[in-house]
Design a protein around this motif. Sequence first.
Motif, PDB file in Angstrom:
ATOM      1  N   VAL A 171      36.948  76.139  57.302  1.00 39.84           N
ATOM      2  CA  VAL A 171      38.272  76.396  57.874  1.00 39.84           C
ATOM      3  C   VAL A 171      38.974  77.490  57.079  1.00 39.84           C
ATOM      4  O   VAL A 171      39.598  78.390  57.651  1.00 39.84           O
ATOM      5  CB  VAL A 171      39.125  75.105  57.926  1.00 39.84           C
ATOM      6  N   SER A 172      38.863  77.443  55.761  1.00 42.64           N
ATOM      7  CA  SER A 172      39.563  78.451  54.955  1.00 42.64           C
ATOM      8  C   SER A 172      38.896  79.820  55.068  1.00 42.64           C
ATOM      9  O   SER A 172      39.597  80.834  55.136  1.00 42.64           O
ATOM     10  CB  SER A 172      39.665  78.000  53.495  1.00 42.64           C
ATOM     11  N   SER A 219      28.288  83.778  65.250  1.00 38.46           N
ATOM     12  CA  SER A 219      28.361  84.488  63.968  1.00 38.46           C
ATOM     13  C   SER A 219      28.241  83.477  62.831  1.00 38.46           C
ATOM     14  O   SER A 219      28.426  82.273  63.027  1.00 38.46           O
ATOM     15  CB  SER A 219      29.688  85.242  63.853  1.00 38.46           C
ATOM     16  N   PRO A 220      27.927  83.938  61.616  1.00 41.86           N
ATOM     17  CA  PRO A 220      27.831  83.008  60.495  1.00 41.86           C
ATOM     18  C   PRO A 220      29.109  82.178  60.290  1.00 41.86           C
ATOM     19  O   PRO A 220      29.018  80.979  60.008  1.00 41.86           O
ATOM     20  CB  PRO A 220      27.543  83.922  59.293  1.00 41.86           C
ATOM     21  N   LYS A 221      30.269  82.793  60.440  1.00 44.55           N
ATOM     22  CA  LYS A 221      31.521  82.040  60.267  1.00 44.55           C
ATOM     23  C   LYS A 221      31.683  80.988  61.361  1.00 44.55           C
ATOM     24  O   LYS A 221      32.125  79.872  61.087  1.00 44.55           O
ATOM     25  CB  LYS A 221      32.727  82.977  60.257  1.00 44.55           C
ATOM     26  N   ALA A 222      31.359  81.345  62.591  1.00 39.82           N
ATOM     27  CA  ALA A 222      31.471  80.392  63.701  1.00 39.82           C
ATOM     28  C   ALA A 222      30.500  79.234  63.505  1.00 39.82           C
ATOM     29  O   ALA A 222      30.851  78.065  63.727  1.00 39.82           O
ATOM     30  CB  ALA A 222      31.219  81.087  65.032  1.00 39.82           C
ATOM     31  N   ARG A 223      29.277  79.547  63.065  1.00 37.19           N
ATOM     32  CA  ARG A 223      28.293  78.485  62.828  1.00 37.19           C
ATOM     33  C   ARG A 223      28.729  77.585  61.678  1.00 37.19           C
ATOM     34  O   ARG A 223      28.586  76.358  61.750  1.00 37.19           O
ATOM     35  CB  ARG A 223      26.917  79.085  62.556  1.00 37.19           C
ATOM     36  N   ALA A 224      29.271  78.178  60.609  1.00 38.30           N
ATOM     37  CA  ALA A 224      29.736  77.371  59.464  1.00 38.30           C
ATOM     38  C   ALA A 224      30.882  76.458  59.881  1.00 38.30           C
ATOM     39  O   ALA A 224      30.939  75.299  59.475  1.00 38.30           O
ATOM     40  CB  ALA A 224      30.161  78.280  58.316  1.00 38.30           C
ATOM     41  N   LEU A 225      31.796  76.971  60.700  1.00 37.73           N
ATOM     42  CA  LEU A 225      32.913  76.148  61.156  1.00 37.73           C
ATOM     43  C   LEU A 225      32.409  75.016  62.045  1.00 37.73           C
ATOM     44  O   LEU A 225      32.823  73.860  61.875  1.00 37.73           O
ATOM     45  CB  LEU A 225      33.950  77.000  61.890  1.00 37.73           C
ATOM     46  N   VAL A 268      39.569  77.931  67.407  1.00 33.88           N
ATOM     47  CA  VAL A 268      39.855  78.739  66.223  1.00 33.88           C
ATOM     48  C   VAL A 268      39.116  80.072  66.315  1.00 33.88           C
ATOM     49  O   VAL A 268      39.700  81.132  66.089  1.00 33.88           O
ATOM     50  CB  VAL A 268      39.483  77.979  64.929  1.00 33.88           C
ATOM     51  N   CYS A 269      37.851  80.022  66.666  1.00 39.86           N
ATOM     52  CA  CYS A 269      37.077  81.256  66.767  1.00 39.86           C
ATOM     53  C   CYS A 269      37.643  82.179  67.846  1.00 39.86           C
ATOM     54  O   CYS A 269      37.745  83.393  67.642  1.00 39.86           O
ATOM     55  CB  CYS A 269      35.606  80.944  67.021  1.00 39.86           C
ATOM     56  N   ARG A 270      38.021  81.620  68.956  1.00 38.68           N
ATOM     57  CA  ARG A 270      38.584  82.427  70.032  1.00 38.68           C
ATOM     58  C   ARG A 270      39.896  83.070  69.598  1.00 38.68           C
ATOM     59  O   ARG A 270      40.090  84.277  69.766  1.00 38.68           O
ATOM     60  CB  ARG A 270      38.793  81.584  71.292  1.00 38.68           C
ATOM     61  N   VAL A 271      40.801  82.299  69.015  1.00 41.69           N
ATOM     62  CA  VAL A 271      42.108  82.821  68.599  1.00 41.69           C
ATOM     63  C   VAL A 271      41.958  83.903  67.530  1.00 41.69           C
ATOM     64  O   VAL A 271      42.661  84.918  67.565  1.00 41.69           O
ATOM     65  CB  VAL A 271      43.027  81.681  68.102  1.00 41.69           C
ATOM     66  N   LEU A 272      41.036  83.705  66.604  1.00 47.97           N
ATOM     67  CA  LEU A 272      40.866  84.668  65.510  1.00 47.97           C
ATOM     68  C   LEU A 272      39.900  85.799  65.853  1.00 47.97           C
ATOM     69  O   LEU A 272      39.725  86.721  65.064  1.00 47.97           O
ATOM     70  CB  LEU A 272      40.396  83.950  64.246  1.00 47.97           C
ATOM     71  N   VAL A 291      37.000  81.000  57.611  1.00 49.85           N
ATOM     72  CA  VAL A 291      36.996  81.586  58.954  1.00 49.85           C
ATOM     73  C   VAL A 291      38.234  82.461  59.173  1.00 49.85           C
ATOM     74  O   VAL A 291      38.199  83.414  59.947  1.00 49.85           O
ATOM     75  CB  VAL A 291      36.863  80.500  60.056  1.00 49.85           C
ATOM     76  N   CYS A 292      39.315  82.184  58.446  1.00 50.16           N
ATOM     77  CA  CYS A 292      40.553  82.982  58.567  1.00 50.16           C
ATOM     78  C   CYS A 292      40.499  84.254  57.738  1.00 50.16           C
ATOM     79  O   CYS A 292      41.366  85.105  57.876  1.00 50.16           O
ATOM     80  CB  CYS A 292      41.772  82.223  58.085  1.00 50.16           C
ATOM     81  N   ASP A 293      39.550  84.356  56.842  1.00 52.60           N
ATOM     82  CA  ASP A 293      39.413  85.528  55.975  1.00 52.60           C
ATOM     83  C   ASP A 293      38.539  86.542  56.699  1.00 52.60           C
ATOM     84  O   ASP A 293      37.350  86.684  56.414  1.00 52.60           O
ATOM     85  CB  ASP A 293      38.806  85.103  54.633  1.00 52.60           C
ATOM     86  N   LEU A 294      39.131  87.236  57.647  1.00 48.34           N
ATOM     87  CA  LEU A 294      38.356  88.083  58.544  1.00 48.34           C
ATOM     88  C   LEU A 294      37.723  89.283  57.854  1.00 48.34           C
ATOM     89  O   LEU A 294      36.721  89.813  58.333  1.00 48.34           O
ATOM     90  CB  LEU A 294      39.219  88.525  59.722  1.00 48.34           C
ATOM     91  N   ASP A 295      38.277  89.724  56.727  1.00 49.75           N
ATOM     92  CA  ASP A 295      37.676  90.872  56.032  1.00 49.75           C
ATOM     93  C   ASP A 295      36.877  90.457  54.792  1.00 49.75           C
ATOM     94  O   ASP A 295      36.455  91.306  54.006  1.00 49.75           O
ATOM     95  CB  ASP A 295      38.729  91.919  55.678  1.00 49.75           C
TER      96      ASP A 295
END
Length: 166
Positions: free
Chosen positions: A101-102, A46-52, A36-40, A104-108
Amino acid sequence: MSLSATDRLRMRFDLLDVNGSTTLTSADFELFAARVCRVLGVPAGSPKARALSEGCRRFWEGLAAAADRNQDGQVTFDEYRSFSHNGSWFDEHGEAYAAAVSTVCDLDDDGLIERDHFLGLHSAGGFPLTYSTKLFDDLDGGTGQVSTDSFAEFLRRFYTSADDLI
């Protein structure tokens, strides 16, 4: 498109079996987070990667504790089928997963998931494009975006509800 509880159970298992080994292990959850992190384009560490990664780890540990009857470090479909993702189990083991999961997709970080990021997540997870597109269209209400809160709530229902869902 509607999925019965039985179809959703098989779909969930197959999607969680990221490496295709026909059993669920911690490696499946680690691989999912990395894909998921690679695709997005979410940087590792990063904080999002660690949270996921943390959400996936908690989900796996809760699943293994509840479903791995022979304690061999893997969950077969039969073990998974005998396990029920009820609301209290999900509160303890799935909420962090659904939130990560929700978001990590919110990139901004505006609380909204754009279509291409939503589809990227689902592609990384192995969802069929027709399912993912229909799901986004149903969740976005015609706005072209899905709130992270409504997507996390959908994930909760996907894992715990006996009702037919898309």
